[in-house]
Design an enzyme around this catalytic site. Structure first.
Site, PDB file in Angstrom:
ATOM      1  CE  LYS A 116     -12.402 -30.643  47.104  1.00 35.39           C
ATOM      2  NZ  LYS A 116     -11.884 -30.202  48.384  1.00 35.39           N
ATOM      3  CD  GLU A 200     -11.196 -38.257  50.064  1.00 34.74           C
ATOM      4  OE1 GLU A 200     -11.595 -38.817  48.907  1.00 34.74           O
ATOM      5  OE2 GLU A 200     -10.184 -37.644  50.372  1.00 34.74           O
ATOM      6  CG  ASN A 235      -7.286 -28.596  55.766  1.00 42.78           C
ATOM      7  OD1 ASN A 235      -6.377 -29.227  56.097  1.00 42.78           O
ATOM      8  ND2 ASN A 235      -8.419 -28.718  56.172  1.00 42.78           N
ATOM      9  CD  GLU A 275      -4.612 -29.544  45.358  1.00 47.90           C
ATOM     10  OE1 GLU A 275      -4.070 -28.322  45.440  1.00 47.90           O
ATOM     11  OE2 GLU A 275      -5.534 -29.841  46.001  1.00 47.90           O
ATOM     12  CD  GLU A 289      -9.012 -29.779  45.188  1.00 53.81           C
ATOM     13  OE1 GLU A 289      -9.985 -29.373  44.726  1.00 53.81           O
ATOM     14  OE2 GLU A 289      -8.259 -29.210  45.964  1.00 53.81           O
ATOM     15  CG  ASN A 291      -6.572 -27.094  42.523  1.00 55.73           C
ATOM     16  OD1 ASN A 291      -7.694 -27.129  42.800  1.00 55.73           O
ATOM     17  ND2 ASN A 291      -5.461 -26.949  43.426  1.00 55.73           N
ATOM     18  CG  PHE A 349      -0.537 -18.980  61.741  1.00 48.79           C
ATOM     19  CD1 PHE A 349       0.637 -18.709  61.185  1.00 48.79           C
ATOM     20  CD2 PHE A 349      -0.610 -19.957  62.484  1.00 48.79           C
ATOM     21  CE1 PHE A 349       1.805 -19.274  61.597  1.00 48.79           C
ATOM     22  CE2 PHE A 349       0.515 -20.906  62.666  1.00 48.79           C
ATOM     23  CZ  PHE A 349       1.637 -20.556  62.251  1.00 48.79           C
TER      24      PHE A 349
END
Ligand code: ADP
Ligand code: ADP
Ligand code: MG
Length: 665
Positions: A116, A200, A235, A275, A289, A291, A349
């Site tokens: 990253k 960040e 996420n 992304e 990032e 992918n 979940f």
């Protein structure tokens, strides 16, 4: 084109790749672990090679075994799918050395984008807008606090090697950083063997918008527009759509061109995704990032562009020139995908495993005002094991507009029935009808905002009450008539009773029912309705037409009634005579056992650690033990303060669902 390729993956994505290969006349080989012997992918592939035990580290992740399987079967290329070795530059290099084609980008691109921090630097150089923050490594907690203050709160602490939602924390103040920095560092070391951290700015009202790119080995690259994947839990994406409700033409073009610029900077030569996090406030967007692989949610892009991305990957990998031209690419309508997970939406979940006693997906093709596409890798009778990702299928729908696509998705989810494991279908279905989601005003915090106490199911609208009552009453009528017919050999068939009470959850709803050969007239709340259905007992799906409108209710027969479900609503439905209903109403509420003194395993899995001792006083919310299932560690916490009386399990033990692990006084 290749003659034969090997798919170094499993489940849904292996099946997806096989479908395109069949279309192109390319032979397929899949590799499989113990747990996947006899899987759908193995059954569909032309050849299969067993590569070892169930844990991925001993099978799907072992490069030697994959390369050996390629040589043994004479495959010319490897498609890595997603996850596993798909973003592993070592693997791509190894294949290059062995003269086996990799159906993915060149190793240099994977390497450059795999990290990253370095990819962010590259993106900035290529003119891509990046999240304001510190592009260097952060070595200590003190430095982390100092830099966070400079950037300005809130900030995001991230592991440079992170992925899959792991190694990420938001910090709102110094204290959060003091706590979060070491935590992310520890998680990064444990998950990725790499403890490099950067910080960040946290973008407000964040939305996840990503651009699909496609490149070839001749320097060509196009973008196939965006997908919005803001509906996430931990996420991780749950619902994805294309295009994004946020973007306008100008922003779309800017984002697409930046993504292509970045791809070109690393000679990107396959399908990939750039992304971005976009702010719902002002549509500003920032690179997150890249992918370097096919993405889980690629079908929504395929549905709006008509491009088969797997086919494009195969063509690029064997050196063909990209046939797609930017100016020819157009967005056609809207598509949305539900990731169907083996998990319990009613219990935060948590993963759920077991055998698929029933697996009845909706039919592919036209439905309502659009189309349905199913990407699944399982069949009825298959075992969902704890070894792999909990995603078992993807349901994708397309319509002319966003509302159309969502309507069809809801109709398709109504017709998707699974038994044997818990699934998130009711959750996805409830979201389709939810006002804020419908409006398109979403952020990555949507699930937390709208379901702060977790998903508890939704309250039925008056229309849904009609659906549930209609299905239950109709089904009851059919079953009563059948029982009458069987007895009828001895006695004349009794006329079907007209007046009933439907006890729907806690509501007592008097109805009258007149059923005749698949048609019923039902009176409810003073209004009469007509119901037509061909339902027969044993069918878990009640499909019918209510006052001219088609509907589907999931129905299961219980000892004293039914369980009926529509979208996110689940209710017990008892149908009885008015006299019995009155008796029922007077019954005392059943006593519930006190579960607060027990720590129960919420799912089958492996005990990682037990963090308490007998006699210890445990506070409410304190971690008691950790159970691992499906690559996820679940911390089980005490629901109330108590003193530990007994510990029934130890690290390394496997536990069943609902097994009592720890008892309190
Ligand atoms: P995206 O593709 O949008 O980035 P993810 O990060 O969830 O979404 O997808 C990558 C993840 O897919 C991997 O980290 C892995 O956990 C999971 N995965 C790998 N193989 C499979 C498979 N065969 N079926 C479902 N999920 C898989
Ligand atoms: P992963 O490798 O786990 O996919 P990402 O860097 O892509 O990690 O981030 C995962 C998710 O976290 C994104 O989809 C986005 O929703 C959110 N996110 C990441 N960075 C930021 C940020 N700076 N501000 C707001 N949200 C962010
Ligand atoms: Mg990501």
């Amino acid at each position: 084109m290749f003659n034969k390729i090997l798919i170094a993956n499993r489940g849904e994505i292996a099946v997806r790749v096989i479908k395109t290969c069949r279309k192109l006349g390319v032979k397929t080989v899949v590799v499989y672990s113990d747990a996947d012997a006899g899987s759908m992918a193995v059954e569909m592939a032309d050849e299969s090679v067993h590569i070892g035990p169930s844990p991925a580290a001993e099978s799907y992740l072992v490069m030697d075994k994959i390369v050996e399987a390629v040589k043994q079967t004479g495959a010319e290329a490897v498609h890595p799918g997603f996850g596993f070795l798909s973003e592993n530059a070592e693997f791509a290099k190894r294949l290059e050395k062995e003269k086996i084609a990799f159906i993915g980008p060149n190793p240099h691109a994977i390497e450059a984008m795999g990290d990253k921090i370095s990819s962010k630097k590259l993106a900035a150089e290529a003119g891509v807008s990046t999240v304001p923050g510190h592009m260097g490594l952060i070595e200590s907690t003190e430095e982390a606090v100092k830099i966070s203050k400079e950037i300005g709160y809130p900030v995001m602490i991230k592991a440079s090697a992170g992925g899959g939602g792991k190694g990420i924390r938001i910090a709102y103040d110094d204290r959060d950083v003091e706590e979060g920095y070491p935590a992310v560092k520890a998680e990064a070391t444990a998950s990725f063997g790499d403890d490099r951290i950067f910080i960040e700015k946290f973008i407000l009202e964040p939305r996840h918008v990503e651009i699909q790119v496609m490149g070839d080995k001749h320097g060509n690259c196009v973008y196939l527009f965006e997908r919005e994947c803001s509906i996430q839990r931990r996420n991780q994406k749950v619902l994805e759509e294309a295009p994004s409700p946020l973007l306008d033409e100008a922003t779309r073009k800017k984002m697409g061109e930046q993504a292509v610029a970045l791809a070109k900077a690393v000679n990107y030569d396959s399908a990939g995704t750039v992304e971005f996090v976009a702010s719902g406030k002002d549509k500003s967007f920032y690179f997150l990032e890249m992918n370097t692989r096919l993405q889980v949610e690629h079908p929504v892009t395929e549905m709006i562009t008509g491009v088969d991305l797997v086919e494009q990957m195969l063509r690029s990998a064997c050196g063909e020139k990209l046939a797609l031209k930017q100016k020819d690419l157009k967005i056609n309508g809207w598509a949305i995908e539900s990731r169907v997970y083996a998990e319990d939406p009613y219990r935060n979940f948590l993963p759920s495993i077991g055998r698929l006693r029933r697996f009845l997906p909706p039919v592919e093709g036209p439905l309502g005002g659009g189309t349905v596409r199913m990407d699944s890798g399982v069949r009825e009778g298959d075992e969902i094991s704890m070894f792999y990702d909990p995603m078992i299928a993807k349901l994708v729908t397309h319509g002319a507009t966003r509302d159309d696509a969502l309507d069809v998705q809801a109709l398709a989810l109504d017709r998707f029935h699974i038994e044997g494991i818990r699934d998130n279908i009711p959750f996805c279905a409830a979201v389709m009808d939810e006002t804020r989601f419908r409006s398109g005003n979403i952020t990555t915090a949507y699930i937390k905002d709208e379901f702060p106490e977790g998903f508890q199911g939704t309250e039925p609208t008056s229309k849904q009450v009609e659906y549930l009552v209609a299905a239950a009453a109709f089904a009851h009528g059919v079953m009563t008539q059948r029982a009458g017919q069987i007895d009828g050999r001895m006695a004349p068939q009794p006329p079907l009773r007209q007046n009933w009470v439907v006890i729907l959850g806690n509501d007592y709803l008097p109805i009258s029912l007149d059923l005749n050969e698949g048609q019923a007239a039902i009176e409810l709340n003073g209004a009469s309705h007509s119901v037509v259905s061909a339902w027969t007992p044993g069918n878990p799906l009640f499909e019918g037409v209510l006052d001219g409108e088609t509907f589907a209710v999931k129905i299961s027969i219980e000892t004293d009634g039914f369980e009926v479900m529509h979208r996110g609503v689940t209710r017990r439905a008892l149908i009885c005579s008015p006299a019995i209903a009155e008796l029922h109403q007077r019954l005392p509420e059943k006593e519930k056992p006190d579960l607060s003194k027990l720590i129960i395993s919420p799912m089958p899995g492996l005990v990682v650690s037990v963090d308490v001792e007998v006699g210890q006083i445990v506070e409410e919310g304190e971690a008691v033990c950790i159970v691992e299932a499906m690559k996820m560690q679940n911390i089980i916490r005490a629901e109330a303060q108590g003193s530990v009386k007994a510990i029934n399990v130890g690290a390394g033990d496997s536990v069943a669902a609902d097994e009592v692990m720890v008892e309190f006084e």
